[in-house]
Design a protein around this motif. Structure first.
Motif, mmCIF file in Angstrom:
data_model
loop_
_atom_site.group_PDB
_atom_site.id
_atom_site.type_symbol
_atom_site.label_atom_id
_atom_site.label_comp_id
_atom_site.label_asym_id
_atom_site.label_seq_id
_atom_site.Cartn_x
_atom_site.Cartn_y
_atom_site.Cartn_z
ATOM 1 N N MET A 1 0.614 -1.128 0.030
ATOM 2 C CA MET A 1 -0.038 0.171 0.229
ATOM 3 C C MET A 1 0.785 1.364 -0.193
ATOM 4 O O MET A 1 0.502 2.169 -0.413
ATOM 5 N N ASN A 2 2.045 1.120 0.750
ATOM 6 C CA ASN A 2 2.848 2.287 0.619
ATOM 7 C C ASN A 2 3.475 2.673 -0.969
ATOM 8 O O ASN A 2 3.451 3.875 -1.568
ATOM 9 N N GLU B 1 13.562 1.593 -0.208
ATOM 10 C CA GLU B 1 13.577 1.140 1.081
ATOM 11 C C GLU B 1 12.790 1.692 2.154
ATOM 12 O O GLU B 1 12.202 0.919 2.977
ATOM 13 N N LYS B 2 12.444 2.891 2.192
ATOM 14 C CA LYS B 2 11.558 3.661 2.953
ATOM 15 C C LYS B 2 10.246 3.066 2.825
ATOM 16 O O LYS B 2 9.328 2.755 3.853
ATOM 17 N N LEU B 3 9.544 2.707 1.517
ATOM 18 C CA LEU B 3 8.384 2.283 1.498
ATOM 19 C C LEU B 3 8.118 1.079 1.912
ATOM 20 O O LEU B 3 7.197 0.540 2.306
ATOM 21 N N VAL B 4 8.945 -0.001 1.518
ATOM 22 C CA VAL B 4 9.044 -1.299 1.899
ATOM 23 C C VAL B 4 9.413 -1.756 3.179
ATOM 24 O O VAL B 4 9.369 -3.037 3.627
ATOM 25 N N THR C 1 4.420 4.018 -7.034
ATOM 26 C CA THR C 1 5.278 3.193 -7.273
ATOM 27 C C THR C 1 5.249 2.014 -7.790
ATOM 28 O O THR C 1 6.093 1.051 -7.896
ATOM 29 N N LEU C 2 3.831 1.497 -7.895
ATOM 30 C CA LEU C 2 3.517 0.162 -8.037
ATOM 31 C C LEU C 2 3.394 -0.227 -9.580
ATOM 32 O O LEU C 2 2.140 -0.885 -9.988
ATOM 33 N N SER C 3 4.552 -0.125 -10.219
ATOM 34 C CA SER C 3 4.626 -0.507 -11.670
ATOM 35 C C SER C 3 6.171 -0.929 -12.167
ATOM 36 O O SER C 3 7.097 -0.317 -11.099
#
Length: 203
Positions: A57-58, A79-82, A64-66
């Motif tokens: 979801m982040n 790194e921050k997102l995951v 950035t989901l592609s």
DNA sequence: CACCAGGAATGTA
DNA sequence: TACATTCATGGT
């Protein structure tokens, strides 16, 4: 199935939330969904699905989901997102590797070709590759996880040792049915989660 | 405080 | 082939 009912794996994002689809198998996956599931399979490695879902979801919220967005995103940003999905440095790096490999995959490829390409990606092992084949590409592959091995040992279903032996056992003793495999594995996970909570689990 | 979740890579014997 | 270690967040 009588005990728990259909699990509706694999959950996909919809309107900011992860949604399950019990008994809805006829709708083909979009490319975006295939990629989301592929990425999710990596993120959930040795992490609770809840935390992996948060990472997903982040990524979605950050746009950035592609594959291409992930490829051009700075590593530090990924790194921050995951981070909720644990091992965030490894996973951020491997996310890029998987995104790159994904661009070379097609729904028209034979299962074995897809599996070979997936296993060629650092960070993708047998279980992750098969979960992608089954849930993202809807191939009739029986994926094996730790819960499945526990189930086999507890009830002495087979004496397989390697991953391939376990998969072969299930695929040879069940109809080669994608929908059956889909629910079967999800139900095993459901059983395992319940069982480990109520029984302390010494397997 | 301890324990573990929807693993995989790397190294050793 | 069979183990051991590293990775390093959040929930219970």
């Amino acid at each position: 199935m009588e005990e728990y009912g259909p699990q509706g794996w694999w959950p996909v994002l919809q309107r900011g939330e992860l949604k399950y689809f019990p008994r809805d198998y006829s709708i083909p996956r979009t490319d975006a969904q295939r990629f989301e599931i592929t990425i999710g399979a990596l993120l959930t490695q040795n992490a609770s699905w809840k935390n992996a879902a948060q990472a997903l979801m982040n990524l979605k919220a950050a746009g950035t989901l592609s594959p291409r967005k992930i490829l051009k995103a700075p590593k530090a940003r990924l790194e921050k997102l995951v981070r909720p999905a644990r091992y965030y440095r490894q996973k951020a790096e491997r996310l890029k590797l998987l995104a790159k490999a994904y661009l070379g995959l097609s729904p028209k490829m034979p299962t074995e070709e897809l599996r070979k390409k997936l296993l060629g990606v650092k960070g993708v092992g047998n279980e992750t590759a098969d979960s992608i084949l089954l849930y993202a590409f809807k191939r009739p592959v029986f994926m094996i996880d730790a819960y499945t091995v526990r189930l086999c040992r507890k009830h002495k279903l087979c004496r397989a040792k390697t991953y391939g032996e376990h998969r072969k056992f299930f695929e040879e003793n069940l109809p080669k049915d994608r929908e059956l495999f889909n629910e079967f594995h999800a139900l095993i996970v459901r059983w395992g989660q319940d069982y480990s909570l109520c029984a302390g689990d010494i397997l």
